[in-house]
Design a protein around this motif. Structure first.
Motif, short mmCIF file in Angstrom:
data_model
loop_
_atom_site.label_atom_id
_atom_site.label_comp_id
_atom_site.label_asym_id
_atom_site.label_seq_id
_atom_site.Cartn_x
_atom_site.Cartn_y
_atom_site.Cartn_z
N ASP A 93 1.32 -4.77 -2.37
CA ASP A 93 -0.45 -5.61 -1.46
C ASP A 93 0.54 -6.96 -1.05
N SER A 131 -6.05 2.46 1.17
CA SER A 131 -6.21 1.26 0.18
C SER A 131 -6.16 -0.07 0.66
N ARG A 136 -4.81 1.93 -3.54
CA ARG A 136 -3.20 2.83 -3.84
C ARG A 136 -2.76 4.14 -2.98
N VAL A 155 2.80 -3.98 -8.30
CA VAL A 155 2.54 -5.05 -7.93
C VAL A 155 3.59 -6.31 -8.18
N ASP A 198 -6.08 -3.64 0.31
CA ASP A 198 -5.09 -3.96 -0.06
C ASP A 198 -4.37 -3.95 1.72
N ASP A 199 -4.64 -3.09 1.93
CA ASP A 199 -2.91 -2.30 3.40
C ASP A 199 -3.54 -2.56 4.32
#
Length: 357
Positions: A93, A164, A206, A69, A166-167
């Motif tokens: 991210d 993931s 991830r 990140v 954060d996606d």
């Protein structure tokens, strides 16, 4: 669903008096920030983007963050400091990029989100992606049809291995799958023995292969000691490789008690696994088409024009609804991979038949 390979309008190349190529991008530089080279898919994305932009005369500064990140934050800050004219970002991210993207907006540098929506920022102009919910729907429909869930009297066990947290794409893919299979869960046709059917319980940070493998090993040893797993809903080919390894370790045999394993991205290794029977299907996403759509967006923002858009409702990033172009995904398996991937030139027969991975 068929992948559209319709050409997009763009800048025309011409020959200068010196015989060198010039195009609409002559004298301009595009910064391209990609998440990782650990996935074959992102390498193809970067290569396709670079080639198409250079063909139009742009200089391209292509950076990979290797899923780090802070590395991507630094890369984007450096691209801005170097004076790029436009920035294309596939985020590791996106929540970590808000300040860097604000710098881009302040400097008047347009930003295009590439395949991963940039969240919580008003700096983004457009978004080029595949229909992410449609990817999940295609996976769910494939399983529904090939396991004949609508008519079967049997009950099948399944587990989810999602992307993931954060996606944003991962959430939409999960929603697409669940929209198809929830009625069968309610009916008792599909049974998740671990009970891990929420996105929060089934995601994979991830999109990491080793994380998926370890979780699959734990699930198989804890919940499937006396009963076999029938279906593994995998959101990405990399996760599928981890599931494959876990199943092999648990004694499953291809052709005997091997589970149906899905995937996404139609990576070369995945296609080889599909042919050998250790993966059932994947989702083809032609990165040439996606890169082409993104290039038209770059052209638009740098020339005060409007690119082709086909969605102005789905992609709310918390600050604005981002105008988007959604390319169409397609399920591939051993019966149609040649038509979809070889006949279109995405892979050659030699690549697929090669033993090298």
């Amino acid at each position: 669903m068929v992948l559209s390979l319709v050409a997009c309008s763009g800048g025309k190349e011409k020959e200068s008096s010196e015989g060198t190529k010039e195009g609409s991008g002559s004298g301009k530089t595009v910064g391209v920030a990609m998440p990782t080279q650990s996935s074959e898919r992102w390498i193809k994305d970067g290569d396709n983007m670079k080639k198409q932009l250079e063909d139009l005369g742009y200089k391209v500064d292509l950076q990979y963050a290797e899923d780090d990140v802070q590395a991507q934050v630094s890369q984007i800050e450096n691209l801005l400091a170097s004076g790029v004219d436009c920035l294309v970002v596939a985020a590791v991210d996106s929540s970590a990029l808000v300040n860097a993207l604000a710098q881009a907006k302040s400097a008047g540098i347009p930003v295009i989100a590439y395949d991963r929506l940039l969240m919580d920022t008003d700096a983004v102009s457009y978004y080029a992606t595949f229909d992410n919910k449609g990817v999940g729907t295609a996976i769910g429909k494939y399983v529904e049809e090939n396991m004949d869930l609508a008519n079967t009297k049997e009950a099948y066990t399944f587990e989810l291995f999602m992307g993931s947290p954060d996606d944003n794409n991962a959430v939409m893919l999960y929603e697409g799958i669940m929209e198809v299979i929830q009625p069968y869960i309610d009916k008792g046709t599909l049974i998740c023995k671990s009970g891990q059917t929420s996105f929060e319980k089934s995601n994979t940070l991830r999109w990491d292969q080793q994380t998926a493998m370890k979780r699959c090993e734990d699930i198989l040893s804890t919940y499937y000691a006396d009963e076999k797993l029938d279906i593994a809903f995998s959101a990405f080919d990399g996760l599928s490789y981890g599931i494959k390894a876990a199943c092999e370790g648990a004694g499953y045999k291809v052709g005997e008690d091997w589970p149906m394993i899905t995937g996404q991205d139609a990576e070369l290794m995945a296609i080889k696994n599909i042919i050998s029977g250790s993966q059932t299907m994947s989702i083809a996403k032609d990165t040439r088409v996606l890169a082409e759509k993104c290039v038209t967006m770059v052209e638009a923002v740098l020339n005060d024009a409007e690119p082709e858009i086909n969605d102005t409702e789905q992609y709310d990033n918390g600050k604005l609804v981002v105008p988007s172009y959604l390319c169409t995904p397609e399920a591939v398996d051993k019966d149609n991979y040649k038509e979809i991937l070889v006949d279109t030139g995405y892979y050659t027969e030699e690549e697929i038949s090669s033993d090298s991975e």
